[in-house]
Scaffold this motif. Structure first.
Motif, PDB file in Angstrom:
ATOM      1  N   GLY A  29      34.457  -2.930   9.833  1.00 27.84           N
ATOM      2  CA  GLY A  29      33.125  -2.975  10.442  1.00 27.84           C
ATOM      3  C   GLY A  29      32.378  -1.664  10.245  1.00 27.84           C
ATOM      4  O   GLY A  29      31.178  -1.657   9.973  1.00 27.84           O
ATOM      5  N   ALA A  30      33.097  -0.560  10.371  1.00 25.54           N
ATOM      6  CA  ALA A  30      32.475   0.756  10.157  1.00 25.54           C
ATOM      7  C   ALA A  30      32.070   0.913   8.698  1.00 25.54           C
ATOM      8  O   ALA A  30      31.005   1.462   8.394  1.00 25.54           O
ATOM      9  N   ALA A  31      32.907   0.421   7.794  1.00 26.43           N
ATOM     10  CA  ALA A  31      32.593   0.487   6.358  1.00 26.43           C
ATOM     11  C   ALA A  31      31.351  -0.348   6.063  1.00 26.43           C
ATOM     12  O   ALA A  31      30.443   0.097   5.348  1.00 26.43           O
ATOM     13  N   LYS A  32      31.292  -1.544   6.630  1.00 24.16           N
ATOM     14  CA  LYS A  32      30.149  -2.442   6.424  1.00 24.16           C
ATOM     15  C   LYS A  32      28.856  -1.766   6.889  1.00 24.16           C
ATOM     16  O   LYS A  32      27.834  -1.802   6.207  1.00 24.16           O
ATOM     17  N   GLY A  38      22.840   2.165   3.740  1.00 23.15           N
ATOM     18  CA  GLY A  38      22.471   2.942   2.559  1.00 23.15           C
ATOM     19  C   GLY A  38      23.039   4.346   2.555  1.00 23.15           C
ATOM     20  O   GLY A  38      22.509   5.237   1.894  1.00 23.15           O
ATOM     21  N   ASP A  39      24.138   4.559   3.297  1.00 20.86           N
ATOM     22  CA  ASP A  39      24.749   5.885   3.391  1.00 20.86           C
ATOM     23  C   ASP A  39      25.815   6.142   2.326  1.00 20.86           C
ATOM     24  O   ASP A  39      26.455   7.187   2.337  1.00 20.86           O
ATOM     25  N   VAL A  40      26.019   5.181   1.430  1.00 17.22           N
ATOM     26  CA  VAL A  40      27.065   5.288   0.419  1.00 17.22           C
ATOM     27  C   VAL A  40      26.428   5.230  -0.971  1.00 17.22           C
ATOM     28  O   VAL A  40      25.571   4.391  -1.229  1.00 17.22           O
ATOM     29  N   SER A  41      26.867   6.143  -1.845  1.00 16.12           N
ATOM     30  CA  SER A  41      26.385   6.062  -3.229  1.00 16.12           C
ATOM     31  C   SER A  41      27.583   5.901  -4.161  1.00 16.12           C
ATOM     32  O   SER A  41      28.672   6.416  -3.908  1.00 16.12           O
ATOM     33  N   ASN A  43      28.533   6.405  -8.133  1.00 16.39           N
ATOM     34  CA  ASN A  43      28.107   7.038  -9.384  1.00 16.39           C
ATOM     35  C   ASN A  43      26.666   7.545  -9.295  1.00 16.39           C
ATOM     36  O   ASN A  43      25.881   7.415 -10.219  1.00 16.39           O
ATOM     37  N   GLY A  44      26.317   8.116  -8.136  1.00 17.67           N
ATOM     38  CA  GLY A  44      25.014   8.740  -7.969  1.00 17.67           C
ATOM     39  C   GLY A  44      23.888   7.824  -7.524  1.00 17.67           C
ATOM     40  O   GLY A  44      22.771   8.285  -7.301  1.00 17.67           O
ATOM     41  N   GLU A  45      24.152   6.539  -7.351  1.00 17.46           N
ATOM     42  CA  GLU A  45      23.120   5.596  -6.933  1.00 17.46           C
ATOM     43  C   GLU A  45      23.514   4.942  -5.607  1.00 17.46           C
ATOM     44  O   GLU A  45      24.652   4.522  -5.434  1.00 17.46           O
ATOM     45  N   VAL A  46      22.549   4.848  -4.684  1.00 13.66           N
ATOM     46  CA  VAL A  46      22.809   4.213  -3.390  1.00 13.66           C
ATOM     47  C   VAL A  46      23.249   2.769  -3.621  1.00 13.66           C
ATOM     48  O   VAL A  46      22.665   2.052  -4.432  1.00 13.66           O
ATOM     49  N   CYS A  47      24.299   2.372  -2.919  1.00  7.75           N
ATOM     50  CA  CYS A  47      24.834   1.016  -3.071  1.00  7.75           C
ATOM     51  C   CYS A  47      24.892   0.352  -1.700  1.00  7.75           C
ATOM     52  O   CYS A  47      25.454   0.911  -0.758  1.00  7.75           O
ATOM     53  N   THR A  48      24.307  -0.836  -1.585  1.00  8.48           N
ATOM     54  CA  THR A  48      24.328  -1.570  -0.320  1.00  8.48           C
ATOM     55  C   THR A  48      25.159  -2.851  -0.416  1.00  8.48           C
ATOM     56  O   THR A  48      25.069  -3.705   0.445  1.00  8.48           O
ATOM     57  N   MET A  49      25.968  -2.961  -1.468  1.00  5.29           N
ATOM     58  CA  MET A  49      26.848  -4.126  -1.626  1.00  5.29           C
ATOM     59  C   MET A  49      28.276  -3.719  -1.265  1.00  5.29           C
ATOM     60  O   MET A  49      28.928  -3.018  -2.032  1.00  5.29           O
ATOM     61  N   ARG A  50      28.740  -4.158  -0.105  1.00  6.44           N
ATOM     62  CA  ARG A  50      30.073  -3.714   0.328  1.00  6.44           C
ATOM     63  C   ARG A  50      31.186  -4.307  -0.516  1.00  6.44           C
ATOM     64  O   ARG A  50      32.287  -3.783  -0.552  1.00  6.44           O
ATOM     65  N   ALA A  61      30.319   8.515  -2.975  1.00  7.87           N
ATOM     66  CA  ALA A  61      29.973   9.630  -2.095  1.00  7.87           C
ATOM     67  C   ALA A  61      29.487   9.112  -0.737  1.00  7.87           C
ATOM     68  O   ALA A  61      28.700   8.169  -0.666  1.00  7.87           O
ATOM     69  N   VAL A  62      30.004   9.755   0.317  1.00  7.78           N
ATOM     70  CA  VAL A  62      29.602   9.466   1.697  1.00  7.78           C
ATOM     71  C   VAL A  62      29.528  10.801   2.417  1.00  7.78           C
ATOM     72  O   VAL A  62      30.513  11.539   2.451  1.00  7.78           O
ATOM     73  N   ASP A  63      28.365  11.115   2.989  1.00  5.25           N
ATOM     74  CA  ASP A  63      28.164  12.392   3.674  1.00  5.25           C
ATOM     75  C   ASP A  63      28.607  13.538   2.771  1.00  5.25           C
ATOM     76  O   ASP A  63      28.136  13.655   1.664  1.00  5.25           O
ATOM     77  N   GLU A  64      29.550  14.360   3.263  1.00  8.03           N
ATOM     78  CA  GLU A  64      30.005  15.494   2.461  1.00  8.03           C
ATOM     79  C   GLU A  64      31.275  15.185   1.672  1.00  8.03           C
ATOM     80  O   GLU A  64      31.894  16.073   1.105  1.00  8.03           O
ATOM     81  N   PHE A  65      31.658  13.909   1.626  1.00  8.59           N
ATOM     82  CA  PHE A  65      32.873  13.509   0.921  1.00  8.59           C
ATOM     83  C   PHE A  65      32.558  12.819  -0.403  1.00  8.59           C
ATOM     84  O   PHE A  65      31.601  12.066  -0.509  1.00  8.59           O
TER      85      PHE A  65
END
Length: 70
Positions: A29-32, A38-41, A43-50, A61-65
């Motif tokens: 649920g947290a991952a979803k 839109g907090d996940v990219s 290869n450098g592009e925002v991805c909204t498909m879980r 990439a997520v935050d500083e990770f």
């Protein structure tokens, strides 16, 4: 950026599963929520498909990770 290297033994792993597997989130649920916000990219592009298929060589990439898939 803190780098996390993750080895996968299959052809791909779904984005939400990778976030759990790498320890960035505790639940699906947290991952979803992260992905849908839109907090996940990938290869450098925002991805909204879980369910996006992440393969060896991809960088998530997520935050500083930064998760590098091997």
């Amino acid at each position: 950026m803190k780098k996390i290297e993750v080895n996968i033994t299959t052809e791909f792993i779904k984005l939400d599963s990778l976030l759990k597997f790498s320890g960035l989130v505790d639940t699906g649920g947290a991952a979803k929520e992260l992905v849908q916000n839109g907090d996940v990219s990938v290869n450098g592009e925002v991805c909204t498909m879980r369910g996006k298929k992440i393969r060896s060589g991809d960088v998530v990439a997520v935050d500083e990770f930064e998760v590098i898939v091997l």
